[in-house]
Enzyme design. Structure first.
Site, PDB file in Angstrom:
ATOM      1  N   GLY A   1     -10.839  -0.161  -1.995  1.00  0.00           N
ATOM      2  CA  GLY A   1      -9.406   0.056  -1.853  1.00  0.00           C
ATOM      3  C   GLY A   1      -8.885  -0.603  -0.594  1.00  0.00           C
ATOM      4  O   GLY A   1      -9.383  -1.644  -0.162  1.00  0.00           O
ATOM      5  N   CYS A   2      -7.889   0.002   0.021  1.00  0.00           N
ATOM      6  CA  CYS A   2      -7.276  -0.545   1.227  1.00  0.00           C
ATOM      7  C   CYS A   2      -8.319  -0.796   2.310  1.00  0.00           C
ATOM      8  O   CYS A   2      -9.043   0.120   2.715  1.00  0.00           O
ATOM      9  CB  CYS A   2      -6.225   0.436   1.744  1.00  0.00           C
ATOM     10  N   PHE A   3      -8.383  -2.031   2.815  1.00  0.00           N
ATOM     11  CA  PHE A   3      -9.418  -2.325   3.801  1.00  0.00           C
ATOM     12  C   PHE A   3      -9.152  -1.653   5.140  1.00  0.00           C
ATOM     13  O   PHE A   3     -10.094  -1.436   5.910  1.00  0.00           O
ATOM     14  CB  PHE A   3      -9.671  -3.821   3.974  1.00  0.00           C
TER      15      PHE A   3
ATOM     16  N   TYR B   1       1.290   4.839   6.417  1.00  0.00           N
ATOM     17  CA  TYR B   1       0.108   4.790   5.546  1.00  0.00           C
ATOM     18  C   TYR B   1      -1.138   5.258   6.302  1.00  0.00           C
ATOM     19  O   TYR B   1      -1.966   5.987   5.756  1.00  0.00           O
ATOM     20  CB  TYR B   1      -0.095   3.370   5.019  1.00  0.00           C
TER      21      TYR B   1
ATOM     22  N   MET C   1       0.837  -1.189   0.000  1.00  0.00           N
ATOM     23  CA  MET C   1       0.000   0.000   0.000  1.00  0.00           C
ATOM     24  C   MET C   1       0.873   1.240   0.000  1.00  0.00           C
ATOM     25  O   MET C   1       1.801   1.341   0.790  1.00  0.00           O
ATOM     26  CB  MET C   1      -0.927  -0.011   1.212  1.00  0.00           C
TER      27      MET C   1
END
Length: 214
Positions: free
Chosen positions: A38-40, A184, A1
């Site tokens: 997208g990113c969980f 992130y 990510m």
């Protein structure tokens, strides 16, 4: 990510998002819906802050059980998407209410097979429906948003039947709350949660004193 991810579509104001013309009016037991945006880590954190949401689990959907692992899914070749399973109290929030947050602040539904610099089919925008009613409501709301011109580009969210939800590894669960200083999280997830509180402050979970969080 990627820590340099930006989501330009999230600047659309709340006033542009209509209430769904179609919705589910469930009663009684808790309900579930599986969403990919997208990113969980990000999507999980947004929904965990929402009033009426009883729990959120990060996981995978769209592929086989043999490839339902983070290492495999990151290859982009498994058919899986990173998803969250949202369990909610239908007496407090409806499926349509969840979809309004999903399409407004949880992710940008106009980005195909990516969210910002997170690129690949595993980051696609999707609603994994468990019933014809869920499919109908989601499809109707996507059409409604497109007809209203909420976004400058068409919504590319796919509607996919839910064969199974596979929970992600334990270290992914509630990742944002447990890792607030991870790069992130600070660059991508935390701003989405802040945006949720800014835009949907009246829909945040009550704190123990009974007041809603700000």
């Amino acid at each position: 990510m990627s820590t340099s991810c930006t989501i330009p579509g999230l600047n659309v104001p709340r006033s542009r998002f209509p209430d769904p013309d179609e919705d589910l009016r469930e009663t009684g037991a808790a309900q579930r819906v599986v969403l990919a945006g997208g990113c969980f880590w990000c999507v999980e954190a947004v929904f965990l802050a929402m009033d009426g949401v009883l729990g959120v689990s990060s996981g995978y959907a769209g592929g086989s059980p043999e490839t339902a692992s983070y290492e495999a899914v990151c290859s982009g070749r498994t058919g899986h998407a990173e998803v969250v399973e949202v369990t909610y109290d239908p007496s407090t929030v409806s499926l349509g209410g969840l979809l309004k947050v999903f399409f407004s602040v949880a992710h940008d539904p106009t980005q195909l097979n990516r969210q910002g610099n997170d690129i690949g089919t595993q980051y696609r925008s999707a609603v994994f429906y468990a019933s014809e009613d869920q499919q109908r409501v989601a499809q109707a709301y996507i059409h409604q948003l497109d007809e209203a011109g909420v976004y400058d580009a068409p919504i590319v969210t796919t509607l996919e039947p839910l064969a199974a939800f596979y929970p992600a590894e334990a270290y992914h669960q509630n990742f944002v709350a447990r890792n607030p200083h991870q790069p992130y999280v600070m660059a991508v997830a935390a701003p989405k949660v802040a945006k949720f509180h800014e835009v949907w402050g009246d829909h945040t979970k009550p704190d123990p004193s009974g007041d809603r969080t700000a």
